[in-house]
Design a protein around this motif. Structure first.
Motif, PDB file in Angstrom:
ATOM      1  N   GLY A  14       0.807  -1.217   0.000  1.00  0.00           N
ATOM      2  CA  GLY A  14       0.000   0.000   0.000  1.00  0.00           C
ATOM      3  C   GLY A  14       0.836   1.261   0.000  1.00  0.00           C
ATOM      4  O   GLY A  14       2.071   1.211  -0.104  1.00  0.00           O
ATOM      5  N   SER A  15       0.138   2.389   0.138  1.00  0.00           N
ATOM      6  CA  SER A  15       0.788   3.698   0.072  1.00  0.00           C
ATOM      7  C   SER A  15       0.336   4.583   1.220  1.00  0.00           C
ATOM      8  O   SER A  15      -0.777   4.439   1.737  1.00  0.00           O
ATOM      9  N   ARG A  36       1.090   8.947   2.499  1.00  0.00           N
ATOM     10  CA  ARG A  36       1.745  10.217   2.244  1.00  0.00           C
ATOM     11  C   ARG A  36       1.924  10.956   3.565  1.00  0.00           C
ATOM     12  O   ARG A  36       0.939  11.268   4.231  1.00  0.00           O
ATOM     13  N   ARG A  47      10.748   3.747  -4.474  1.00  0.00           N
ATOM     14  CA  ARG A  47       9.434   3.544  -3.834  1.00  0.00           C
ATOM     15  C   ARG A  47       8.933   4.813  -3.155  1.00  0.00           C
ATOM     16  O   ARG A  47       7.720   5.051  -3.113  1.00  0.00           O
ATOM     17  N   PHE A  48       9.846   5.620  -2.621  1.00  0.00           N
ATOM     18  CA  PHE A  48       9.473   6.844  -1.905  1.00  0.00           C
ATOM     19  C   PHE A  48       9.837   8.062  -2.756  1.00  0.00           C
ATOM     20  O   PHE A  48      10.839   8.053  -3.487  1.00  0.00           O
ATOM     21  N   THR A  49       9.035   9.111  -2.615  1.00  0.00           N
ATOM     22  CA  THR A  49       9.312  10.370  -3.300  1.00  0.00           C
ATOM     23  C   THR A  49       9.153  11.524  -2.325  1.00  0.00           C
ATOM     24  O   THR A  49       8.101  11.668  -1.688  1.00  0.00           O
ATOM     25  N   GLN A  73       5.938  10.793  -0.161  1.00  0.00           N
ATOM     26  CA  GLN A  73       5.005   9.830  -0.740  1.00  0.00           C
ATOM     27  C   GLN A  73       5.661   8.463  -0.688  1.00  0.00           C
ATOM     28  O   GLN A  73       6.752   8.267  -1.238  1.00  0.00           O
ATOM     29  N   MET A  74       5.007   7.532  -0.019  1.00  0.00           N
ATOM     30  CA  MET A  74       5.577   6.197   0.181  1.00  0.00           C
ATOM     31  C   MET A  74       4.685   5.178  -0.514  1.00  0.00           C
ATOM     32  O   MET A  74       3.515   5.009  -0.154  1.00  0.00           O
ATOM     33  N   ASN A  75       5.238   4.528  -1.524  1.00  0.00           N
ATOM     34  CA  ASN A  75       4.515   3.510  -2.279  1.00  0.00           C
ATOM     35  C   ASN A  75       5.168   2.149  -2.084  1.00  0.00           C
ATOM     36  O   ASN A  75       6.304   2.059  -1.620  1.00  0.00           O
ATOM     37  N   SER A  76       4.440   1.105  -2.444  1.00  0.00           N
ATOM     38  CA  SER A  76       4.960  -0.267  -2.338  1.00  0.00           C
ATOM     39  C   SER A  76       5.557  -0.528  -0.967  1.00  0.00           C
ATOM     40  O   SER A  76       6.670  -1.057  -0.846  1.00  0.00           O
ATOM     41  N   LEU A  77       4.820  -0.158   0.050  1.00  0.00           N
ATOM     42  CA  LEU A  77       5.336  -0.271   1.413  1.00  0.00           C
ATOM     43  C   LEU A  77       5.558  -1.713   1.812  1.00  0.00           C
ATOM     44  O   LEU A  77       4.822  -2.625   1.393  1.00  0.00           O
ATOM     45  N   ASP A  92       9.404  -1.257   6.505  1.00  0.00           N
ATOM     46  CA  ASP A  92       9.280   0.204   6.534  1.00  0.00           C
ATOM     47  C   ASP A  92       8.613   0.680   7.822  1.00  0.00           C
ATOM     48  O   ASP A  92       8.534   1.884   8.081  1.00  0.00           O
TER      49      ASP A  92
END
Length: 125
Positions: free
Chosen positions: A16-17, A19, A67-69, A82-86, A90
């Motif tokens: 999941g993601s 922010r 994965r993070f921006t 922004q954290m994706n593909s957690l 993490d």
């Protein structure tokens, strides 16, 4: 120093993601490098990402690259993560940070002049 307040943490399933948002006070926000560190239970605080004063350059830890921006809005005195593909690894308390200096490829916690209070991120498997 600049007061920092994080928000946006929570519980999410793996893949999941989330922010994270960090709001800063004062009129000197654009003078600072901004970034994020995290600390998992029984582990030392570690660098996650930082962004330059004008937002033109970013640096990430290898563990979150791709994965993070990180981004910032100097008009709103805000920095985002922004954290994706957690992943479960993490899971940590995430801290917003501000400072005047960094290294080219990382950021030492000793270079940070202001810390937020932290926000918990929990990733379930």
């Amino acid at each position: 120093q600049v007061p920092l307040v994080e928000s946006g943490g929570g519980l999410v399933q793996a893949g999941g993601s989330l922010r994270l948002t960090c709001a800063a006070s004062g009129r000197t926000f654009s003078n600072y490098y901004m970034g994020w560190f995290r600390q998992a239970p029984a582990k030392e605080r570690e660098f996650v990402a930082y962004i330059s004063r004008n937002g033109g350059s970013t640096v990430y830890a290898d563990s979150v690259k791709g994965r993070f921006t990180i981004s910032r809005d100097n008009a709103e005195n805000t920095v985002y993560l922004q954290m994706n593909s957690l992943k479960p690894e993490d899971t940590a308390i995430y801290y917003c940070a501000a400072g005047s200096t960094t290294y080219r490829s990382r950021w030492s916690s000793q270079q940070v002049s202001s810390w937020g209070q932290g926000t918990q991120v929990t990733v379930s498997s």
